[in-house]
Design a protein around this motif. Structure first.
Motif, short mmCIF file in Angstrom:
data_model
loop_
_atom_site.label_atom_id
_atom_site.label_comp_id
_atom_site.label_asym_id
_atom_site.label_seq_id
_atom_site.Cartn_x
_atom_site.Cartn_y
_atom_site.Cartn_z
N ASN A 149 12.86 42.55 -7.23
CA ASN A 149 11.78 42.18 -8.45
C ASN A 149 11.87 40.77 -8.45
OD1 ASN A 149 10.53 44.61 -8.76
ND2 ASN A 149 12.59 45.59 -9.11
N LEU A 150 12.98 40.06 -8.66
CA LEU A 150 12.87 38.43 -8.91
C LEU A 150 12.26 37.75 -7.85
CD1 LEU A 150 13.77 36.62 -10.94
CD2 LEU A 150 16.03 36.35 -9.64
N LYS A 151 12.20 38.35 -6.63
CA LYS A 151 11.55 37.85 -5.38
C LYS A 151 9.93 38.20 -5.59
CE LYS A 151 10.78 38.47 -0.50
NZ LYS A 151 11.28 39.43 0.43
N LYS A 152 9.55 39.12 -6.04
CA LYS A 152 8.30 39.40 -6.50
C LYS A 152 7.56 38.36 -7.55
CE LYS A 152 7.05 44.22 -5.37
NZ LYS A 152 6.61 45.73 -6.01
N TYR A 153 8.59 38.31 -8.48
CA TYR A 153 8.20 37.71 -9.58
C TYR A 153 7.66 36.18 -9.16
CZ TYR A 153 7.92 35.41 -14.28
OH TYR A 153 7.76 34.85 -15.33
N ILE A 154 8.72 35.73 -8.42
CA ILE A 154 8.65 34.40 -7.95
C ILE A 154 7.43 33.95 -7.15
CG2 ILE A 154 9.74 32.43 -6.52
CD1 ILE A 154 12.59 33.40 -7.72
N LYS A 155 7.07 34.75 -6.21
CA LYS A 155 5.92 34.77 -5.37
C LYS A 155 4.65 35.17 -5.91
CE LYS A 155 8.50 35.36 -0.84
NZ LYS A 155 8.56 35.98 0.46
N HIS A 156 4.55 35.56 -7.15
CA HIS A 156 3.46 35.80 -7.89
C HIS A 156 2.91 37.06 -7.24
CE1 HIS A 156 3.73 32.52 -10.60
NE2 HIS A 156 3.79 31.72 -9.47
N GLU A 157 3.50 38.32 -6.89
CA GLU A 157 3.08 39.34 -6.42
C GLU A 157 2.99 40.45 -7.41
OE1 GLU A 157 5.67 40.71 -3.20
OE2 GLU A 157 5.33 38.73 -1.99
N TYR A 158 2.31 40.13 -8.33
CA TYR A 158 1.83 41.18 -9.32
C TYR A 158 0.43 40.60 -9.83
CZ TYR A 158 3.06 36.97 -11.97
OH TYR A 158 3.15 35.43 -12.43
N ARG A 159 -0.18 41.87 -10.44
CA ARG A 159 -1.34 41.77 -11.09
C ARG A 159 -1.44 41.52 -12.46
NH1 ARG A 159 -3.63 45.82 -13.84
NH2 ARG A 159 -2.21 47.75 -14.08
N ASP A 160 -2.43 40.76 -13.04
CA ASP A 160 -2.63 40.30 -14.27
C ASP A 160 -3.60 41.10 -14.99
OD1 ASP A 160 -2.38 38.77 -16.71
OD2 ASP A 160 -3.01 37.04 -16.10
N PRO A 161 -3.35 42.12 -15.51
CA PRO A 161 -4.55 42.94 -16.43
C PRO A 161 -5.34 41.93 -17.07
CG PRO A 161 -2.26 43.23 -17.51
CD PRO A 161 -1.86 42.29 -16.39
N PHE A 162 -4.96 40.86 -17.64
CA PHE A 162 -5.96 40.20 -18.54
C PHE A 162 -6.79 39.40 -17.80
CE2 PHE A 162 -2.09 40.34 -21.36
CZ PHE A 162 -2.71 41.20 -22.23
N LYS A 163 -6.45 38.96 -16.58
CA LYS A 163 -7.35 38.40 -15.75
C LYS A 163 -8.39 39.29 -15.06
CE LYS A 163 -7.17 35.56 -11.33
NZ LYS A 163 -6.52 34.97 -10.51
N ASP A 164 -7.86 40.66 -14.51
CA ASP A 164 -8.78 41.55 -14.21
C ASP A 164 -9.83 41.92 -15.32
OD1 ASP A 164 -7.24 41.62 -12.09
OD2 ASP A 164 -6.25 43.45 -12.56
N ALA A 165 -9.41 42.06 -16.62
CA ALA A 165 -10.46 42.02 -17.43
C ALA A 165 -11.45 41.27 -17.73
CB ALA A 165 -9.70 42.51 -19.04
#
Length: 131
Positions: free
Chosen positions: A57-73
């Motif tokens: 999960n740290l690797k995912k966080y560093i590579k920005h492999e997550y969605r930003d719910p505020f950006k989607d909104a």
């Protein structure tokens, strides 16, 4: 895809699980209880699973492999505003010409000239007024 907060929570949970596993192994080795082999095996499993979860999960966080719910909104709001009504900037050339023709007709009529270029006579009703 997970959110940024969920990934950080998994990093913390994995780190804590690894910490508990390491503590269990060290305590089992120091005190040597009756079934210290079982404690050691469980501690090592906790350590491996926790470290893997934390690092993954740290690797995912560093590579920005997550969605930003505020950006989607924000993107959804932007798309709905574009679909709603055209702004003044997007008025076509034909519509501008139609508007200018209508404005010129109304200004000509107010000057006493109709759309054919003939003068109009404006009759005033003076029956109700006394000079």
């Amino acid at each position: 895809m997970q959110t940024k907060g969920r990934i950080m929570l998994m990093v913390i949970a994995g780190g804590y699980l690894a910490y508990l596993g390491g503590g269990l192994v060290t305590d089992a080795m120091k005190e040597k209880p009756e079934n210290y082999i079982l404690y050691t095996v469980v501690g090592v499993l906790f350590l491996i699973i926790g470290a893997a979860c934390c690092l993954f999960n740290l690797k995912k966080y560093i590579k920005h492999e997550y969605r930003d719910p505020f950006k989607d909104a924000i993107e959804e709001d932007g798309a709905s505003e574009e679909d709603a009504e055209p702004s003044d900037d997007t008025v076509s050339v034909e519509e501008k010409e139609n508007i200018s023709v209508k404005e010129s007709e109304t200004s000509d009529e107010s000057d006493g000239i109709n759309s054919c270029g003939e003068e109009q006579t404006i009759e005033q009703d003076n029956s109700g007024k006394e000079d």
